[in-house]
Motif scaffolding. Structure first.
Motif: not given
Length: 95
Positions: A27-50
């Motif tokens: 929301t910091e700039s216009l237009p406001i963008k909604v996006k799928i954030l990058p996920r790195h499954r190789e970082w961890s087996d735990f979803v919260g750390w990906q």
């Protein structure tokens, strides 16, 4: 007291288990963008750390809004409105 994105004016990142996806509302700039954030499954087996949950990161843009007041009524994910999605999500960043 509920979360009102328009009043708070903060970036929001969240994990939605039904789609197994991290999303960000930048929301910091216009237009406001909604996006799928990058996920790195190789970082961890735990979803919260990906995901680093940074809405500044590049990602697939799934919606664009000219005003924060448009988001609540018009953003849909997995055919659900934002209120339903957030009720079933894990808020991972609010900054």
């Amino acid at each position: 007291m509920g979360l009102n994105l328009e009043e708070v004016g903060l970036n929001l990142a969240f994990y939605y288990p039904h789609t197994d996806t991290f999303y960000g509302i930048h929301t910091e700039s216009l237009p406001i963008k909604v996006k799928i954030l990058p996920r790195h499954r190789e970082w961890s087996d735990f979803v919260g750390w990906q995901c680093d949950n940074d809405t500044h990161d590049e990602g697939e843009i799934i919606a664009v809004f000219e005003s924060a007041s448009e988001i609540w009524d018009n953003l849909h994910i997995d055919n659900k409105n934002l209120e339903e999605v957030l009720r079933e999500s894990y808020i991972t960043a609010l900054n």
